[in-house]
Motif scaffolding. Sequence first.
Motif, PDB file in Angstrom:
ATOM      1  N   LEU A 116      74.325  13.317  73.315  1.00 49.44           N
ATOM      2  CA  LEU A 116      74.986  14.408  73.073  1.00 49.44           C
ATOM      3  C   LEU A 116      75.990  14.234  71.909  1.00 49.44           C
ATOM      4  O   LEU A 116      76.138  15.150  71.067  1.00 49.44           O
ATOM      5  N   VAL A 117      76.579  13.287  71.727  1.00 51.49           N
ATOM      6  CA  VAL A 117      77.492  12.718  70.683  1.00 51.49           C
ATOM      7  C   VAL A 117      76.721  13.038  69.162  1.00 51.49           C
ATOM      8  O   VAL A 117      76.971  13.736  68.284  1.00 51.49           O
ATOM      9  N   SER A 118      75.350  12.507  69.392  1.00 55.35           N
ATOM     10  CA  SER A 118      74.697  12.648  68.225  1.00 55.35           C
ATOM     11  C   SER A 118      74.634  14.094  67.689  1.00 55.35           C
ATOM     12  O   SER A 118      74.408  14.426  66.426  1.00 55.35           O
ATOM     13  N   ALA A 119      74.379  14.880  68.580  1.00 52.99           N
ATOM     14  CA  ALA A 119      74.396  16.463  68.097  1.00 52.99           C
ATOM     15  C   ALA A 119      75.586  16.933  67.201  1.00 52.99           C
ATOM     16  O   ALA A 119      75.380  17.720  66.692  1.00 52.99           O
ATOM     17  N   LEU A 120      76.734  16.318  67.580  1.00 47.81           N
ATOM     18  CA  LEU A 120      77.868  16.610  66.771  1.00 47.81           C
ATOM     19  C   LEU A 120      77.812  16.266  65.577  1.00 47.81           C
ATOM     20  O   LEU A 120      78.612  16.659  64.558  1.00 47.81           O
ATOM     21  N   MET A 121      77.051  15.189  65.107  1.00 49.81           N
ATOM     22  CA  MET A 121      77.115  14.750  63.748  1.00 49.81           C
ATOM     23  C   MET A 121      75.915  15.373  62.919  1.00 49.81           C
ATOM     24  O   MET A 121      75.671  14.963  61.761  1.00 49.81           O
ATOM     25  N   VAL A 122      75.137  16.190  63.391  1.00 43.56           N
ATOM     26  CA  VAL A 122      74.393  16.788  62.750  1.00 43.56           C
ATOM     27  C   VAL A 122      74.369  18.209  62.156  1.00 43.56           C
ATOM     28  O   VAL A 122      74.738  19.118  63.198  1.00 43.56           O
ATOM     29  N   PRO A 123      74.439  18.549  60.990  1.00 41.62           N
ATOM     30  CA  PRO A 123      74.642  19.830  60.489  1.00 41.62           C
ATOM     31  C   PRO A 123      73.645  20.932  61.030  1.00 41.62           C
ATOM     32  O   PRO A 123      72.388  20.344  61.083  1.00 41.62           O
ATOM     33  N   GLU A 124      74.273  22.068  61.435  1.00 40.64           N
ATOM     34  CA  GLU A 124      72.981  22.831  62.006  1.00 40.64           C
ATOM     35  C   GLU A 124      71.849  23.389  61.073  1.00 40.64           C
ATOM     36  O   GLU A 124      70.770  23.786  61.493  1.00 40.64           O
ATOM     37  N   GLU A 125      72.215  23.130  59.745  1.00 38.97           N
ATOM     38  CA  GLU A 125      71.098  23.532  58.826  1.00 38.97           C
ATOM     39  C   GLU A 125      70.027  22.522  58.785  1.00 38.97           C
ATOM     40  O   GLU A 125      68.810  23.065  58.552  1.00 38.97           O
ATOM     41  N   VAL A 126      70.123  21.237  59.587  1.00 35.36           N
ATOM     42  CA  VAL A 126      69.055  20.577  59.674  1.00 35.36           C
ATOM     43  C   VAL A 126      68.125  21.039  60.737  1.00 35.36           C
ATOM     44  O   VAL A 126      66.694  21.085  60.641  1.00 35.36           O
ATOM     45  N   THR A 127      68.519  21.891  61.754  1.00 34.21           N
ATOM     46  CA  THR A 127      67.552  22.386  62.911  1.00 34.21           C
ATOM     47  C   THR A 127      67.382  23.902  62.528  1.00 34.21           C
ATOM     48  O   THR A 127      66.982  24.425  63.593  1.00 34.21           O
ATOM     49  N   ILE A 128      67.963  24.574  61.642  1.00 30.47           N
ATOM     50  CA  ILE A 128      67.747  25.765  61.516  1.00 30.47           C
ATOM     51  C   ILE A 128      66.427  26.437  61.376  1.00 30.47           C
ATOM     52  O   ILE A 128      65.926  27.449  62.051  1.00 30.47           O
ATOM     53  N   ILE A 129      65.627  25.763  60.947  1.00 31.33           N
ATOM     54  CA  ILE A 129      64.229  26.091  60.260  1.00 31.33           C
ATOM     55  C   ILE A 129      63.328  26.117  61.787  1.00 31.33           C
ATOM     56  O   ILE A 129      62.823  27.238  62.293  1.00 31.33           O
TER      57      ILE A 129
ATOM     58  N   ILE C 241      81.563  15.294  57.809  1.00 32.04           N
ATOM     59  CA  ILE C 241      80.367  16.166  58.260  1.00 32.04           C
ATOM     60  C   ILE C 241      80.574  17.667  57.893  1.00 32.04           C
ATOM     61  O   ILE C 241      79.697  18.155  57.362  1.00 32.04           O
ATOM     62  N   GLY C 242      81.740  18.091  57.951  1.00 33.45           N
ATOM     63  CA  GLY C 242      81.903  19.292  57.641  1.00 33.45           C
ATOM     64  C   GLY C 242      81.753  19.901  56.375  1.00 33.45           C
ATOM     65  O   GLY C 242      81.107  20.924  56.075  1.00 33.45           O
ATOM     66  N   SER C 243      81.927  18.942  55.523  1.00 35.68           N
ATOM     67  CA  SER C 243      81.769  18.959  54.001  1.00 35.68           C
ATOM     68  C   SER C 243      80.034  19.278  53.578  1.00 35.68           C
ATOM     69  O   SER C 243      79.915  19.896  52.811  1.00 35.68           O
ATOM     70  N   PHE C 244      79.525  18.626  54.506  1.00 34.94           N
ATOM     71  CA  PHE C 244      78.128  18.832  54.204  1.00 34.94           C
ATOM     72  C   PHE C 244      77.466  20.058  54.815  1.00 34.94           C
ATOM     73  O   PHE C 244      76.350  20.491  54.383  1.00 34.94           O
ATOM     74  N   LYS C 245      78.164  20.726  55.811  1.00 31.70           N
ATOM     75  CA  LYS C 245      77.801  21.910  56.429  1.00 31.70           C
ATOM     76  C   LYS C 245      78.057  23.105  55.600  1.00 31.70           C
ATOM     77  O   LYS C 245      77.713  24.064  56.100  1.00 31.70           O
ATOM     78  N   VAL C 246      79.008  22.951  54.563  1.00 27.64           N
ATOM     79  CA  VAL C 246      79.441  24.112  53.950  1.00 27.64           C
ATOM     80  C   VAL C 246      78.346  25.173  53.325  1.00 27.64           C
ATOM     81  O   VAL C 246      77.370  24.568  52.792  1.00 27.64           O
ATOM     82  N   PHE C 247      78.113  26.281  53.984  1.00 30.77           N
ATOM     83  CA  PHE C 247      77.098  27.070  53.624  1.00 30.77           C
ATOM     84  C   PHE C 247      77.664  28.584  53.280  1.00 30.77           C
ATOM     85  O   PHE C 247      77.660  28.901  52.024  1.00 30.77           O
ATOM     86  N   ASP C 248      78.471  29.143  54.185  1.00 34.89           N
ATOM     87  CA  ASP C 248      78.763  30.584  54.096  1.00 34.89           C
ATOM     88  C   ASP C 248      79.867  30.738  52.832  1.00 34.89           C
ATOM     89  O   ASP C 248      79.704  31.594  51.806  1.00 34.89           O
ATOM     90  N   HIS C 249      80.555  29.727  52.503  1.00 34.25           N
ATOM     91  CA  HIS C 249      81.628  29.404  51.477  1.00 34.25           C
ATOM     92  C   HIS C 249      81.062  29.564  50.014  1.00 34.25           C
ATOM     93  O   HIS C 249      81.241  30.432  49.312  1.00 34.25           O
ATOM     94  N   ILE C 250      79.960  28.775  49.884  1.00 33.18           N
ATOM     95  CA  ILE C 250      79.100  28.621  48.778  1.00 33.18           C
ATOM     96  C   ILE C 250      78.246  30.043  48.598  1.00 33.18           C
ATOM     97  O   ILE C 250      78.177  30.355  47.444  1.00 33.18           O
ATOM     98  N   TYR C 251      77.554  30.301  49.823  1.00 33.16           N
ATOM     99  CA  TYR C 251      76.738  31.372  49.680  1.00 33.16           C
ATOM    100  C   TYR C 251      77.368  32.703  49.033  1.00 33.16           C
ATOM    101  O   TYR C 251      76.859  33.389  48.216  1.00 33.16           O
ATOM    102  N   LEU C 252      78.659  33.052  49.479  1.00 33.27           N
ATOM    103  CA  LEU C 252      79.514  34.194  49.186  1.00 33.27           C
ATOM    104  C   LEU C 252      80.232  33.784  47.829  1.00 33.27           C
ATOM    105  O   LEU C 252      80.263  34.948  47.088  1.00 33.27           O
ATOM    106  N   MET C 253      80.765  32.703  47.587  1.00 29.92           N
ATOM    107  CA  MET C 253      81.580  32.597  46.329  1.00 29.92           C
ATOM    108  C   MET C 253      80.997  32.283  45.055  1.00 29.92           C
ATOM    109  O   MET C 253      81.301  33.257  43.936  1.00 29.92           O
ATOM    110  N   THR C 254      79.752  31.312  45.215  1.00 31.08           N
ATOM    111  CA  THR C 254      79.116  31.238  43.909  1.00 31.08           C
ATOM    112  C   THR C 254      77.578  31.468  43.939  1.00 31.08           C
ATOM    113  O   THR C 254      76.833  31.428  42.829  1.00 31.08           O
ATOM    114  N   GLY C 255      77.022  31.448  45.076  1.00 27.12           N
ATOM    115  CA  GLY C 255      75.557  31.532  45.227  1.00 27.12           C
ATOM    116  C   GLY C 255      74.948  30.234  44.819  1.00 27.12           C
ATOM    117  O   GLY C 255      73.787  30.542  44.248  1.00 27.12           O
TER     118      GLY C 255
END
Lengths: 284, 414, 308
Positions: A116-129, C241-255
């Motif tokens: 479960l912890v491992s899921a916290l470390m994966v950005p949702e963009e990885v699994t979105i497709i 981890i959060g810094s790699f997730k950033v999507f909406d911020h980029i999508y809307l500010m600079t595309g």
Amino acid sequence: MTGSLTQRQLRLVKQVCWTLSLCIVAVPFVFPFLWMISSGLKGPSEIFGRPSLIPTAFRWSNYLEVFSYQPFAAQYFNSLYIAVTVTVLTLFISSLAGYALARLRFAGAALVALFLVSALMVPEEVTIIPNFFLIRWLGLSDTHWPLILLPVFGPQGIVGTFLMRQYFLALPKELEEAGKMDGLSRFGVWWRIALPMSRPALAAVAIITFLNSWNLFLEPLIFISSLEKFTLPLALSNFTDPYGSPLWHLQLAATTLAVVPILIVYLIAQRQIIESFALSGVKG
Amino acid sequence: MKVRLKSITLSALALGMMSSALAAAELRFTVWTGNEAHLSMLNGIAESFKETHPDVTVRFETIPAGDYTQKLTFQLAGGNPPDAGWMMEDAASTFANAGVLEDLAPTLNAADGYDLEDFSEAAMGLWSGDGKVWGVPFSTSPFVIFYNKEMFDAAGLEDPLALSAKGEWDMDKFQEVAKALAESSGKWGFEFKDGQGYDTRIMHALMPPIRAYGGDVWANQECGFDKPEAIAAVQQLHDMVFKDKSIVPPGENGDYFSGNSAMTINQISRASLMSDAGFDWGIAPLPTGPGGEAPVIGQAAIVVFTAGQQKELAAEFVAHMTNKTNVATMAQFFPPARNSVLSSEAFTASNELIPAEQMEIVGEAIAKGKVLPSHERSPQILAAMKPRVDALWRADANVEESLKAVCAAIQPLL
Amino acid sequence: MTMKPATGVTVRGERAPWLTLKMREAIEAWLFISPTLAGFLIFFAGPLVAVVWYSLSEWNLLSQQATFVGLANYNDALFRNPDFWLVVRNSIVFAVGLVPLNMALALALALALSRRFRGVVFFRTVFFAPVVTSAVAWAIVWKFLLQGEAGFVNQLLAAIGIQGPNWLREPDWAMVAVIVTRVIKMVGLNMILYIAALQAIPRDYEAAARLEGASNWQIFRMIIWPLLGPTTLVIMVITTIGSFKVFDHIYLMTGGGPENGTLVLAFYIYQQGFQFFDVGYASALAMIMFVIVMGLTVVQLALRRRDT
């Protein structure tokens, strides 16, 4: 005598400088809100004119136009009911799982926790497709289901699980033992004894989950295509006229409408909310 | 009660056994307008479809224009396809090539009194090939110059329509008046389409001048940006932005529609929203250049999706929607592609906001104009162009080098 | 009496004779955890496996045609597509810019606001307010504020005699702009975590050090900073981890622009998959992102372990 006075004055001066410098740092945190509220009341030509925080004429009609331009009330309601549903489901499911991980002994508990912890470390963009195809296969495209299922069962729910687990671990066991003696089932112990004692943790999970759902953007962007099913963040990013030209003043009025209520709730409950987030960090 | 039951059974039978035309059905039709006047006109057309298909209703679903193609992709790929819908020209080749658009030719040819030949060949170019028809253009909307008459008067300048009548409205004159307007008003002389010429509307910004100079952005799988005509055209725009400071530069806003810019370029359909403008305005043709007159047209068509469950019915509705009567009806908002409608007096009188003599400009432009370029890999090409065009729009950029870089980036995709 | 299966809900009083206490507890535990676990398997683990499979195929989102191509997508990304390395570079620049700035500011604010003084609640509230605001709203507003000459930020700079850059039109400045606005948006969260950690440090440590004549800096360096270690680690991992997730911020500010200067992995995946319909390539990118983020997390945890 004079020495102590200057000491006092010195402290006062120090205090004033201190507050003043904090105020300066606070400008970029506060200013966007002021500008947003002010520009939402301006006409389209004024937003790009000489910058001024006070509109020459207050265009309250912007707020009415927002509602006639998009089904904004419905979109507001969508965001609200989805966030509430997600919050309630997450509270239920994550506190159940958190309780099991904290209190019950079973083979594989450590492994489950690790997974479960491992899921916290994966950005949702990885699994979105794959999730896009999964939702399609379930026939749930352009419905609100993915906006409920993905957060509840995704990383957000797991954050909740670990928050609850942490809190249950710190609770004294005696009351629960007593409950068991009185013939309560495991579920009963959880529901009647453990949960009522974990209000602070539940509040923390609720607040974090609600905000996360309320602000969700990538999932609605991908899964929702009908205007009346939009959620607020999606609606805000979509203020264009029938020919695709942006309608800045309406967009800013709508943004104000979306942000201000949350800000007010936050101001009222700020102590509780800030404590919740402090608690959320404890999990480590 | 019994009767109701019986009719339900009957229509259920009909659904299963008879041609779909007789069945009770609802068609989902996506559009990008939420404008009430547009929607009531569309609903009127759907209502008249009931004369031949009494049990068929059409639901028009609005998807905001900005995200339209993207959302359509999500619906098609997400297993939730609409039956039919509008489609923008830049998506045409991509979607047709992916095989998601239904061939309408059989239905259109079979439709009574339809006369497919009536659509001008130029207008159909994007939407047909090998005897197949992927879509029927409903809006063939030429780009024109919108100008703020009050700002021209204040500057003591002749307006573009008058200049055009004298045959003096060319690219040099355009540059000259834009500069004079910016200097005298302290506002801007010209704004690219919706102020988005540096972002989402790169093509709309670059195309018209390049064509006026006799160039093209690409043709026959060959990039045209680095040809001398294109370089000269873009150099002129670049000078206007950074030397004359008469065009709204990147990162700024000088909205024409709120009176902050004296001219802009937009599609004629945009005129329907000009009644809200708080100033006197007019339209004029695009300035001519060394390449002569070069009207540019933006297009949108009606298509049917192969993934839909009611393809035949949807195709029949498209035939109905684009027959002569309904094309004439739609002409009040969307310039038609049917020759018979274009030449009619009804058309020049159709837009109450625009005087008939100005409407003639529109008709002429439609007849002579070239459609914006499309390509099966449009999304990739635009994305590949974007960073290089960004580099072009710097004050110190070398236009020729930048355009060569654009070509280097997109040539492999063409 | 009727004996129902051990659902944990209905088994009451009498115990099923054939189940040992231990087994019963295990069954109950699995039942309690099953909704979360099922969701995890369906919406996370399954898709993660699927993404590996997708990444080995050429798959058009629109036409839905897929063919197996082996490692071609990885080959494209790593060796053939110049954009890919630019995107990786951008993602790393974004993280390297955002994480230290965010943490330093968070710690400074926390140190300033962990003691009680008049107005402390006000300031905590102010610095935390952007956290509860939607990223979409935040990006929309900042996009206006950061316009070229007419933008408020540049007007302000002009007032003190500085000519600000055209923030969102120049690649390097655009990167600075998205990082700083993102930090302002999120720093309140880390600030609160630090405040909580600071308040947990017993006061006598500091008092004792002061008696010994330690300076403020020494107290911070020798006492507070080491005690904040675990919190710092958590914050660092979460923020990275959060810094790699950033999507909406980029999508809307600079595309992702200008000149691809802010095109980061999260946005690139979206673009390839959903705008260019290239599901296979996007999946390969997703796998690469997975490896990068996992790798960074493991490195951070390992470094920390070595320290202690």
